[in-house]
Design an enzyme around this catalytic site. Sequence first.
Site, PDB file in Angstrom:
ATOM      1  N   PHE A 125     -11.294  -1.137  10.453  1.00 50.74           N
ATOM      2  CA  PHE A 125     -12.451  -1.769   9.831  1.00 50.74           C
ATOM      3  C   PHE A 125     -13.660  -0.903  10.138  1.00 50.74           C
ATOM      4  O   PHE A 125     -13.650  -0.098  11.072  1.00 50.74           O
ATOM      5  CB  PHE A 125     -12.672  -3.204  10.331  1.00 50.74           C
TER       6      PHE A 125
ATOM      7  N   PRO B 139      -3.682  11.815   5.496  1.00 49.66           N
ATOM      8  CA  PRO B 139      -4.120  11.621   4.109  1.00 49.66           C
ATOM      9  C   PRO B 139      -5.642  11.488   4.014  1.00 49.66           C
ATOM     10  O   PRO B 139      -6.299  10.967   4.919  1.00 49.66           O
ATOM     11  CB  PRO B 139      -3.454  10.298   3.700  1.00 49.66           C
TER      12      PRO B 139
ATOM     13  N   ASP C 106       5.984  -7.358  14.798  1.00 47.38           N
ATOM     14  CA  ASP C 106       4.639  -6.998  15.230  1.00 47.38           C
ATOM     15  C   ASP C 106       4.797  -5.813  16.171  1.00 47.38           C
ATOM     16  O   ASP C 106       5.294  -5.957  17.289  1.00 47.38           O
ATOM     17  CB  ASP C 106       3.976  -8.175  15.949  1.00 47.38           C
TER      18      ASP C 106
ATOM     19  N   TYR D  81      -9.834  12.443  10.568  1.00 49.60           N
ATOM     20  CA  TYR D  81     -10.787  12.256  11.664  1.00 49.60           C
ATOM     21  C   TYR D  81     -10.077  12.057  13.008  1.00 49.60           C
ATOM     22  O   TYR D  81     -10.722  11.813  14.020  1.00 49.60           O
ATOM     23  CB  TYR D  81     -11.793  11.137  11.384  1.00 49.60           C
TER      24      TYR D  81
ATOM     25  N   GLY E   9       0.789  -1.221   0.000  1.00 49.17           N
ATOM     26  CA  GLY E   9       0.000   0.000   0.000  1.00 49.17           C
ATOM     27  C   GLY E   9       0.820   1.269   0.000  1.00 49.17           C
ATOM     28  O   GLY E   9       1.843   1.386  -0.679  1.00 49.17           O
TER      29      GLY E   9
END
Length: 293
Positions: free
Chosen positions: A105, A197, A73, A156, A26
């Site tokens: 999500f 972004p 991780d 946000y 990504g």
Amino acid sequence: MNYTAKMLRNDALKGKTIVVTGGGSGLGKSMTTYFMELGANVIITSRNIEKLERVKTELETKTGSKCLALACDVRNIEEVEAMHEKAIKTFGKVDVLLNNAAGNFISPTERLSANAFDTIIDIVLKGTKNCTLTFGKHWIDTKQTNTSVLNIVTTYAWTGSAYVVPSATAKAGVLAMTRSLAVEWAKYGMRFNAIAPGPFPTKGAWDRLLPEDIRDKFDLAKKVPLKRVGEHQELSNLAAYLVSDFSAYMNGEVITIDGGEWLKGAGQMNLLEQIPETLWDQLEAAIRSKKRN
């Protein structure tokens, strides 16, 4: 002017070593690619080492710069410390930390379990904290200066957003951390900045966030005043500038790059754009009529 063109000169990051969490896919991969094209050594991390190794080979072949792939991780401080140690052992130093690893999500909050909420908080906020403390304390202990941390947040983070409450909560924490440490740790030669972004679609992330039947009805470009989504090179240009020495006087800044999306949503009367021209003519005539009376 081609807004997808590369912005900085080819040696802008030569001699710098940069860690990019979530750098194997990504936007992380896009930023990593450009950093390497500008001469930086880059360490990319995620939990999927097989994928990282493929990306490492691809990018080294493409750019000629060095890339180190390390499984990590970010929720686990021991893994972060081990990653940091290997990065230092390989390149001698790290100059920049880009906290890009994230999870998200969409869901009504009442449907979320405590564990689901914790998963996002742990990746985004705890992971950023783990990496920032590990690298920052090392820079302080070794008296290494001209270092910087760049965090990826979201618009946000300061407005909040329904249906992504764990992400909004975590990103708000990262935003506060960015601004707080920009003041507290500047004396050690560190800079802290962030990018917020807007829509920069990536196949993996957007496929997970928006199932196909919803995605087809949810045209992200329609929410943006510029009527388009972002190109990855635009974000990479901004990130490269913020980690380069050209931005040496920028500290504590959070830059929004979203085509005006969040301002459009924040403006109380912005929905008036949906009024057709014919209705505006009628409204204007009615207002003039009242003034005459």
